[in-house]
Write a protein that holds these residues in place. Structure first.
Motif, PDB file in Angstrom:
ATOM      1  N   MET A   1       0.868  -1.188   0.000  1.00 37.11           N
ATOM      2  CA  MET A   1       0.000   0.000   0.000  1.00 37.11           C
ATOM      3  C   MET A   1       0.899   1.231   0.000  1.00 37.11           C
ATOM      4  SD  MET A   1      -3.225   0.687   2.543  1.00 37.11           S
ATOM      5  CE  MET A   1      -4.530   1.809   2.073  1.00 37.11           C
ATOM      6  N   ASP A   2       0.753   2.070  -1.018  1.00 40.66           N
ATOM      7  CA  ASP A   2       1.596   3.245  -1.173  1.00 40.66           C
ATOM      8  C   ASP A   2       0.934   4.434  -0.461  1.00 40.66           C
ATOM      9  OD1 ASP A   2       3.207   5.304  -1.904  1.00 40.66           O
ATOM     10  OD2 ASP A   2       3.104   4.938  -4.063  1.00 40.66           O
ATOM     11  N   PHE A   3       1.573   4.904   0.600  1.00 36.67           N
ATOM     12  CA  PHE A   3       0.986   5.990   1.394  1.00 36.67           C
ATOM     13  C   PHE A   3       1.376   7.372   0.881  1.00 36.67           C
ATOM     14  CE2 PHE A   3       0.431   2.378   4.078  1.00 36.67           C
ATOM     15  CZ  PHE A   3      -0.762   2.626   4.734  1.00 36.67           C
ATOM     16  N   THR A   4       2.030   7.418  -0.279  1.00 45.22           N
ATOM     17  CA  THR A   4       2.362   8.707  -0.881  1.00 45.22           C
ATOM     18  C   THR A   4       1.355   9.085  -1.970  1.00 45.22           C
ATOM     19  OG1 THR A   4       3.819   7.703  -2.548  1.00 45.22           O
ATOM     20  CG2 THR A   4       4.805   8.314  -0.429  1.00 45.22           C
ATOM     21  N   THR A   5       0.491   8.150  -2.342  1.00 46.67           N
ATOM     22  CA  THR A   5      -0.474   8.417  -3.408  1.00 46.67           C
ATOM     23  C   THR A   5      -1.722   9.091  -2.850  1.00 46.67           C
ATOM     24  OG1 THR A   5      -1.463   6.221  -3.147  1.00 46.67           O
ATOM     25  CG2 THR A   5       0.315   6.449  -4.768  1.00 46.67           C
ATOM     26  N   ARG A   6      -2.430   9.759  -3.740  1.00 46.55           N
ATOM     27  CA  ARG A   6      -3.678  10.413  -3.356  1.00 46.55           C
ATOM     28  C   ARG A   6      -4.783   9.369  -3.209  1.00 46.55           C
ATOM     29  NH1 ARG A   6      -3.825  15.924  -4.193  1.00 46.55           N
ATOM     30  NH2 ARG A   6      -6.072  15.882  -4.494  1.00 46.55           N
ATOM     31  N   TYR A   7      -5.747   9.660  -2.375  1.00 50.89           N
ATOM     32  CA  TYR A   7      -6.895   8.783  -2.213  1.00 50.89           C
ATOM     33  C   TYR A   7      -8.107   9.653  -1.886  1.00 50.89           C
ATOM     34  CZ  TYR A   7      -6.423   9.502   2.843  1.00 50.89           C
ATOM     35  OH  TYR A   7      -6.356  10.065   4.101  1.00 50.89           O
ATOM     36  N   LYS A   8      -9.296   9.079  -2.033  1.00 54.74           N
ATOM     37  CA  LYS A   8     -10.535   9.833  -1.792  1.00 54.74           C
ATOM     38  C   LYS A   8     -10.905   9.748  -0.310  1.00 54.74           C
ATOM     39  CE  LYS A   8     -12.339   9.268  -6.466  1.00 54.74           C
ATOM     40  NZ  LYS A   8     -13.458   8.760  -7.307  1.00 54.74           N
ATOM     41  N   ALA A   9     -10.374  10.701   0.451  1.00 54.36           N
ATOM     42  CA  ALA A   9     -10.631  10.704   1.900  1.00 54.36           C
ATOM     43  C   ALA A   9     -12.114  10.880   2.200  1.00 54.36           C
ATOM     44  CB  ALA A   9      -9.810  11.802   2.574  1.00 54.36           C
ATOM     45  N   ASP A  10     -12.811  11.607   1.307  1.00 55.47           N
ATOM     46  CA  ASP A  10     -14.231  11.856   1.572  1.00 55.47           C
ATOM     47  C   ASP A  10     -15.101  10.629   1.292  1.00 55.47           C
ATOM     48  OD1 ASP A  10     -14.071  11.830  -1.169  1.00 55.47           O
ATOM     49  OD2 ASP A  10     -14.960  13.814  -1.479  1.00 55.47           O
ATOM     50  N   ASP A 240      -3.882  10.447   9.290  1.00 56.00           N
ATOM     51  CA  ASP A 240      -4.058  10.272   7.849  1.00 56.00           C
ATOM     52  C   ASP A 240      -4.057   8.791   7.480  1.00 56.00           C
ATOM     53  OD1 ASP A 240      -4.144  11.566   5.094  1.00 56.00           O
ATOM     54  OD2 ASP A 240      -2.398  10.251   4.882  1.00 56.00           O
ATOM     55  N   ALA A 241      -3.223   8.008   8.150  1.00 61.88           N
ATOM     56  CA  ALA A 241      -3.201   6.566   7.894  1.00 61.88           C
ATOM     57  C   ALA A 241      -4.536   5.930   8.270  1.00 61.88           C
ATOM     58  CB  ALA A 241      -2.057   5.910   8.667  1.00 61.88           C
ATOM     59  N   VAL A 242      -5.125   6.371   9.378  1.00 59.64           N
ATOM     60  CA  VAL A 242      -6.427   5.861   9.805  1.00 59.64           C
ATOM     61  C   VAL A 242      -7.492   6.173   8.762  1.00 59.64           C
ATOM     62  CG1 VAL A 242      -8.291   6.197  11.484  1.00 59.64           C
ATOM     63  CG2 VAL A 242      -5.947   5.888  12.274  1.00 59.64           C
ATOM     64  N   VAL A 243      -7.532   7.411   8.312  1.00 65.12           N
ATOM     65  CA  VAL A 243      -8.538   7.807   7.320  1.00 65.12           C
ATOM     66  C   VAL A 243      -8.359   7.013   6.031  1.00 65.12           C
ATOM     67  CG1 VAL A 243      -9.390   9.709   5.892  1.00 65.12           C
ATOM     68  CG2 VAL A 243      -8.825  10.110   8.297  1.00 65.12           C
ATOM     69  N   PRO A 260       8.799   7.759  12.893  1.00 68.22           N
ATOM     70  CA  PRO A 260       9.236   9.130  12.673  1.00 68.22           C
ATOM     71  C   PRO A 260       9.529   9.346  11.189  1.00 68.22           C
ATOM     72  CG  PRO A 260      10.347   8.184  14.572  1.00 68.22           C
ATOM     73  CD  PRO A 260       9.603   7.069  13.915  1.00 68.22           C
ATOM     74  N   ARG A 261       9.355  10.544  10.719  1.00 68.48           N
ATOM     75  CA  ARG A 261       9.507  10.800   9.281  1.00 68.48           C
ATOM     76  C   ARG A 261      10.909  10.509   8.783  1.00 68.48           C
ATOM     77  NH1 ARG A 261       5.665  16.239   8.617  1.00 68.48           N
ATOM     78  NH2 ARG A 261       3.690  15.108   9.024  1.00 68.48           N
ATOM     79  N   SER A 262      11.916  10.722   9.630  1.00 70.88           N
ATOM     80  CA  SER A 262      13.288  10.431   9.208  1.00 70.88           C
ATOM     81  C   SER A 262      13.523   8.934   9.049  1.00 70.88           C
ATOM     82  CB  SER A 262      14.287  10.998  10.223  1.00 70.88           C
ATOM     83  OG  SER A 262      14.133  10.351  11.486  1.00 70.88           O
ATOM     84  N   ALA A 263      12.616   8.120   9.621  1.00 67.71           N
ATOM     85  CA  ALA A 263      12.731   6.665   9.514  1.00 67.71           C
ATOM     86  C   ALA A 263      11.722   6.092   8.520  1.00 67.71           C
ATOM     87  CB  ALA A 263      12.534   6.024  10.876  1.00 67.71           C
ATOM     88  N   GLY A 264      11.148   6.955   7.702  1.00 69.01           N
ATOM     89  CA  GLY A 264      10.243   6.478   6.662  1.00 69.01           C
ATOM     90  C   GLY A 264       8.796   6.871   6.839  1.00 69.01           C
ATOM     91  N   GLY A 265       8.436   7.394   8.018  1.00 68.16           N
ATOM     92  CA  GLY A 265       7.055   7.815   8.232  1.00 68.16           C
ATOM     93  C   GLY A 265       6.080   6.652   8.169  1.00 68.16           C
ATOM     94  N   VAL A 266       4.970   6.851   7.467  1.00 66.25           N
ATOM     95  CA  VAL A 266       3.930   5.823   7.371  1.00 66.25           C
ATOM     96  C   VAL A 266       4.350   4.779   6.344  1.00 66.25           C
ATOM     97  CG1 VAL A 266       1.503   5.371   6.897  1.00 66.25           C
ATOM     98  CG2 VAL A 266       2.180   7.529   7.959  1.00 66.25           C
TER      99      VAL A 266
END
Length: 330
Positions: A1-10, A240-243, A260-266
């Motif tokens: 699952m790519d967490f850098t891509t856009r998704y329809k949060a709504d 954001d990961a939850v949504v 942490p973001r320096s360790a890759g974030g989500v």
């Protein structure tokens, strides 16, 4: 699952989301974001003051009257069962689409703190953290599966278990209860991921969120002092990961780590890594520890100053300088 891509949060708009431990910390941040996106949020928590205030805030800010606080004690099956019943009655659709098992506490009492004398009676260890963090999740899971059967086959039926990086890592004795409880949640996820049981709805899906340390009320001062200088994960990344997990219905059986973001974030821990978690955690922890020494030192001073007071830091630095001066004179 790519967490850098856009998704329809709504995509979660008009869905009913029940969040245990939703009155403060990450749970409250989840509630606020879900309400912004048009979901109907049911806040289950034992803290009525915070819960009522948050529900009122969500109703006022969103203009949606269907945000409610439901007083809930997850350590009591009776209380939790009543909360689910109330959430169903308050839901505009009379269904619950997402259940987020988020309620949790921590206790810094060390398991190895024993009576001074081996002949003295040994008191039982505290178990409140195990009860809320593990038994409460078991209770929440059972009730979620039960009530998901009411949903129409076109509706979502999603259970999100909130674990921790402590689900994978070793920990000092002061975190034994917390770590054991979060390891237990991971074990539950393993079981649910393979089979939800014959009575579970066909469309039922389960995911797990495992944040690294985040600065929330659950993090005790002792732990904050131990983590002084260490980069923490971001609350907004966890939310954001939850949504995303709620909104993307193709997300099934995902174990998502918020580092942490320096360790890759989500990032997602895939199934093969779940079978052998040591390589994954070794990589993430290695990245956390590999932060620049100067940056960590600056953060350390700032964190300790905020927690222990700047006068304490000044005194410690003065003592350090004096010690170095004495050593130089020898």
């Amino acid at each position: 699952m790519d967490f850098t891509t856009r998704y329809k949060a709504d995509a979660i708009k008009d869905s009913t989301i029940f969040i245990t431990g939703g009155a403060s910390g990450i749970g409250a941040a989840m509630a606020e974001r879900c309400a912004e996106l048009g979901a109907h949020v049911m806040i289950g928590d034992i803290n009525a003051t915070l819960g009522e205030a948050l529900a009122t805030k969500l109703r006022n800010s969103s203009g949606n009257p269907h945000h409610y606080f439901i007083e809930t004690d997850v350590s009591s099956f009776t209380s939790l069962s009543a909360a689910f019943t109330t959430a169903l009655s308050l839901s505009p659709s009379n269904h619950i689409h997402h259940v987020i098992a988020n309620a949790g506490i921590t206790d810094s009492t060390s398991l190895t703190e024993l009576p001074p004398s081996p002949t003295a009676p040994c008191p039982p260890p505290p178990t409140s953290t195990l009860t809320i963090n593990l038994l409460g999740v078991f209770f929440t899971t059972r009730l979620a599966l039960h009530h998901f059967r009411l949903n129409h086959h076109t509706e979502d039926a999603h259970l999100l278990l909130v674990g921790s990086m402590a689900s994978f890592l070793e920990s000092p004795p002061m975190m034994a209860q917390y770590t054991a409880s979060k390891h237990g949640v991971l074990g539950l996820f393993h079981s649910l991921r393979l089979s939800a049981g014959d009575q579970a709805p066909a469309q039922f899906r389960v995911n797990m969120l495992c944040p690294y340390f985040i600065d929330t009320p659950i993090l005790p001062t002792k732990a904050k002092l131990l983590l002084a200088g260490v980069e923490l994960a971001k609350k907004e990344d966890a939310v954001d990961a939850v949504v995303r997990l709620c909104a993307v219905r193709a997300a099934r059986g995902r174990c998502v780590v918020v580092a942490p973001r320096s360790a890759g974030g989500v990032q997602e821990m895939d199934w093969e890594e779940l079978k052998e978690i040591e390589p994954f955690t070794g990589r993430v922890v290695g990245l956390i520890r590999a932060g620049g020494t100067v940056r960590k030192a600056v953060r350390l001073v700032g964190d300790v100053g905020r927690l222990a007071g700047w006068m304490w830091v000044a005194g410690a630095l003065a003592a350090m300088v004096m010690g170095m001066t004495v050593m130089a004179m020898r």
